[in-house]
Enzyme design. Structure first.
Site, PDB file in Angstrom:
ATOM      1  N   LEU A  35       5.294  -1.959   9.171  1.00 31.75           N
ATOM      2  CA  LEU A  35       6.460  -2.261  10.006  1.00 31.75           C
ATOM      3  C   LEU A  35       7.635  -2.810   9.202  1.00 31.75           C
ATOM      4  CD1 LEU A  35       4.618  -3.895  13.053  1.00 31.75           C
ATOM      5  CD2 LEU A  35       5.163  -1.485  12.641  1.00 31.75           C
ATOM      6  N   HIS A  39      11.299  -1.271  13.336  1.00 32.53           N
ATOM      7  CA  HIS A  39      10.257  -1.436  14.358  1.00 32.53           C
ATOM      8  C   HIS A  39      10.480  -2.720  15.151  1.00 32.53           C
ATOM      9  CE1 HIS A  39       7.945   1.023  11.278  1.00 32.53           C
ATOM     10  NE2 HIS A  39       7.789   1.738  12.376  1.00 32.53           N
TER      11      HIS A  39
END
Ligand code: PAF
Length: 281
Positions: A35, A39
């Site tokens: 991530l 995100h």
């Protein structure tokens, strides 16, 4: 607070049923992990729309071609969990592959429309069947009210939106603007593959799209502007898969001299890394 992690569909359904019993809405943020801020922006947007946010972390082998980067795709679950705690996500669904694709799994979603636009589908023919199948499963498994997808994968966003609409899935798909590094490079888990030199060049994709958009706004024919953008990337050493202007809603090739909404899309290789980006005009 650290979000709870569940690894089975049964446990996921138990958790989301509790939210339903309390009359709470929830958003799903489907991811393959590794991530980054992009995100986390999806989580933040999810929190704007719903009471709770569920993030899924699953590297979906079915959307990778035989010669693609499945084995080296970055994985960092502990780091992801820490970032999601900070971002305020409530639940993580991180199933093992066998929980998602049981023995004898034999069903995929068959797509047309924006999935057949001669863009990603041309260069990654297996990709959208894999994406649509996992996303359909995640929508059904979770029963989320909202689903957050980044505009960086613009064709994916349109494909998933169309699928949810066509199959009457009771989820609202929401597109979230692309997060960029200060020099304009679209954030992507695959940016980790870039060497320092390649990272220096990578910003050229966004720059060339911005220059093309400017020319189009000043009256240059879109495809002419995009051909110039493609040439400038090739000169810098990129191997271009596509650099093109499309109708922003259908991804069809725009009619000349029309005033339809345009999206400029690019996919190009720098060294061994394939980058994609797009902007509106
Ligand atoms: O965009 C991604 O990361 C993936 O394609 C998705 C939507 C999580 C499906 O595996």
């Amino acid at each position: 607070m650290k979000p709870k992690i569940v690894r089975t569909i049964e446990a996921l359904r138990r958790e989301t049923a509790k939210w339903r019993n309390d009359d709470l809405t929830f958003a799903i943020v489907p991811t393959m992990g590794a991530l980054h801020e992009g995100h986390l922006a999806l989580v933040a947007e999810g929190l704007e729309h719903a009471d709770k946010v569920l993030v899924t972390i699953f590297v979906n082998a079915r959307q990778f071609g035989a010669n693609e980067d499945l084995s080296r795709y970055p994985r960092d679950e502990a780091g992801d969990v820490a970032k999601l705690a900070e971002a305020g996500a409530h639940l993580i669904f991180a199933p093992p592959p066998e929980e998602v694709y049981g023995e004898g799994f034999a069903t995929t979603v068959v797509l047309k429309g924006p999935a057949k636009a001669n863009l990603e589908d041309k260069f990654r023919p297996h990709f959208f069947d894999g994406v649509a199948t996992i996303v359909a499963k995640l929508f059904i498994q979770s029963g989320a009210d909202f689903a957050m997808f980044g505009e960086k994968d613009y064709q994916q966003l349109l494909v998933v939106t169309q699928m949810a609409r066509d199959l009457d899935m009771p989820v609202r798909v929401i597109g979230v603007p692309t997060m960029r590094a200060p020099d304009g490079l679209a954030l992507s888990s695959r940016n980790q593959y870039l060497t320092k030199t390649e990272r220096g060049y990578a910003t050229a994709i966004h720059k060339s799209l911005m220059q093309a958009a400017e020319k189009i706004r000043s009256g240059t024919d879109p495809q002419k502007a995009m051909r110039a953008a493609s040439r400038s990337l090739t000169t810098l050493g990129f191997k271009v898969d596509y650099v093109t202007a499309r109708n922003a809603e259908t991804l069809a090739v725009p009619q000349s001299h029309s005033d339809e909404p345009l999206r400029l899309l690019a996919a190009a290789w720098i060294g061994k890394t394939r980058l994609i980006d797009n902007i509106e005009v």
